[in-house]
Design an enzyme around this catalytic site. Structure first.
Site, short mmCIF file in Angstrom:
data_model
loop_
_atom_site.label_atom_id
_atom_site.label_comp_id
_atom_site.label_asym_id
_atom_site.label_seq_id
_atom_site.Cartn_x
_atom_site.Cartn_y
_atom_site.Cartn_z
N SER A 144 0.82 -1.21 0.00
CA SER A 144 0.00 0.00 0.00
C SER A 144 0.86 1.26 0.00
O SER A 144 0.33 2.36 -0.10
CB SER A 144 -0.90 0.02 1.24
OG SER A 144 -0.11 0.00 2.42
N HIS A 165 -3.77 -4.08 -5.14
CA HIS A 165 -4.00 -3.58 -3.78
C HIS A 165 -5.46 -3.75 -3.37
O HIS A 165 -6.36 -3.09 -3.90
CB HIS A 165 -3.61 -2.10 -3.69
CG HIS A 165 -3.69 -1.54 -2.32
ND1 HIS A 165 -4.10 -0.25 -2.06
CD2 HIS A 165 -3.44 -2.10 -1.10
CE1 HIS A 165 -4.09 -0.05 -0.75
NE2 HIS A 165 -3.69 -1.16 -0.16
N GLU A 177 -7.20 -1.82 -6.45
CA GLU A 177 -6.38 -0.95 -7.29
C GLU A 177 -5.37 -1.82 -8.05
O GLU A 177 -4.61 -2.56 -7.44
CB GLU A 177 -5.62 0.07 -6.44
CG GLU A 177 -6.53 1.10 -5.79
CD GLU A 177 -5.78 2.04 -4.86
OE1 GLU A 177 -6.15 3.22 -4.79
OE2 GLU A 177 -4.82 1.59 -4.20
#
EC number: 1.1.1.35
Length: 309
Positions: A144, A165, A177
């Protein structure tokens, strides 16, 4: 923050149905988020291999996954308990475990890493796996905060490397993501988009920029709330109330900081500050630094910006 790596076999046309997806954690015990991801992957028709450092950790992880599945089945199949049992058994049959990533990575289609947020540790892991993985195997990191390109450069498959992610809690949060580096091939990118959709998620794409989309917007917002409090402009309670009632947010910034973990937020902020020390959004916070130094990380330790019983 401690994370476990995950590997999965995508049943869509981009991946070979006979080969599993790999889940790795050579350094730390598997946290709730990773177990939730494994559960989601296995429940949507993927074969998963979870890798950790000891058989004891793996046994505890599998037990946690089974307990979680039974809770889901009890609600989902309330009127048909037999179907619920079949759902649990079928999902668990798709999950296997191993303590040796190198021995199983050769037969996987996708490796999703989610170990400790440390660039050196991640690059060492991927350098090793790169030597044993099949040529078609895609590598992805669930980081992250770290740059995907920096991790990918430790391998010889930069075109088959991307970011993937997920968000907590994984079973409920629809967003994923998908991070495309300058070297990620279009085929790899499309495969990960399709894989995310096969999990029932909604993928969004982003370039390899610090924090990607959500954290790049969220962390500066959280830190601006902290600075507002540090200046004495408003109390943390009133700031939280204002954002919930005025902006419609489900949690105020201090509640969210404590939920996420102050150590996690500080780690992300410190990494960004190291990359761009002049950026005003990435400046350290005295109160955050103090609380982390005192091991007050938020809800998980019983105290952060607020105290918890």
């Amino acid at each position: 923050r401690r994370k476990a790596g995950v590997g999965i076999n995508h049943l869509a046309k981009q991946f070979r149905p006979s080969e599993p997806l790999l889940s790795l954690d050579p350094l730390h015990s598997v946290p709730h988020a990773t177990k939730a991801f494994l559960r989601v992957a296995a429940a949507t028709g993927h074969t998963v291999v979870l890798v950790d450092q000891t058989e004891d950790i793996l046994a505890k992880s599998r037990k946690g996954i089974e307990e979680s599945l039974r809770r889901v089945a009890k609600k989902k199949f309330a009127e048909n308990p037999k179907a619920g049992d079949e759902f649990v058994d079928k999902t668990l049959s798709s999950i296997s475990t191993s303590t040796d990533a190198a021995s199983v990575v050769h037969s996987t289609d996708l490796v999703v890493e989610a170990i400790v947020e440390n660039l050196k540790v991640k690059t060492e892991l991927f350098t090793r796996l790169d030597k044993f993985a099949a040529e078609h195997t895609i590598f992805a990191s669930n980081t992250s905060s770290l740059q995907i390109t920096s991790i990918a450069n430790a391998t010889t498959r930069q075109d088959r490397f991307a970011g993937l992610h997920f968000f907590n809690p994984v079973p409920l949060m629809k967003l994923v993501e998908v991070i495309k580096t300058p070297m990620t091939s279009q085929k790899t990118f499309e495969s990960l988009i399709d894989f995310s959709r096969s999990l029932g998620k909604h993928p969004v794409s982003c370039k390899d920029t610090p924090g990607f989309i959500v954290n790049r917007l969220l962390v500066p917002y959280l830190l601006e709330a902290v600075r507002l409090y540090e200046r004495g402009d408003a109390s943390k309670e009133d700031i939280d109330t204002a954002m919930k009632l005025g902006a419609g947010y489900p949690m105020g910034p201090f509640e969210l900081l404590d939920y996420v973990g102050l150590d996690t937020t500080k780690f992300i902020l410190d990494g960004w500050h190291e990359m761009d020390a002049k950026n005003p959004l990435f400046q350290p916070s005295s109160s955050l630094d103090k609380l982390v130094a005192e091991n007050k990380f938020g809800k998980k330790t019983g105290e952060g910006y607020y105290k918890y019983k």
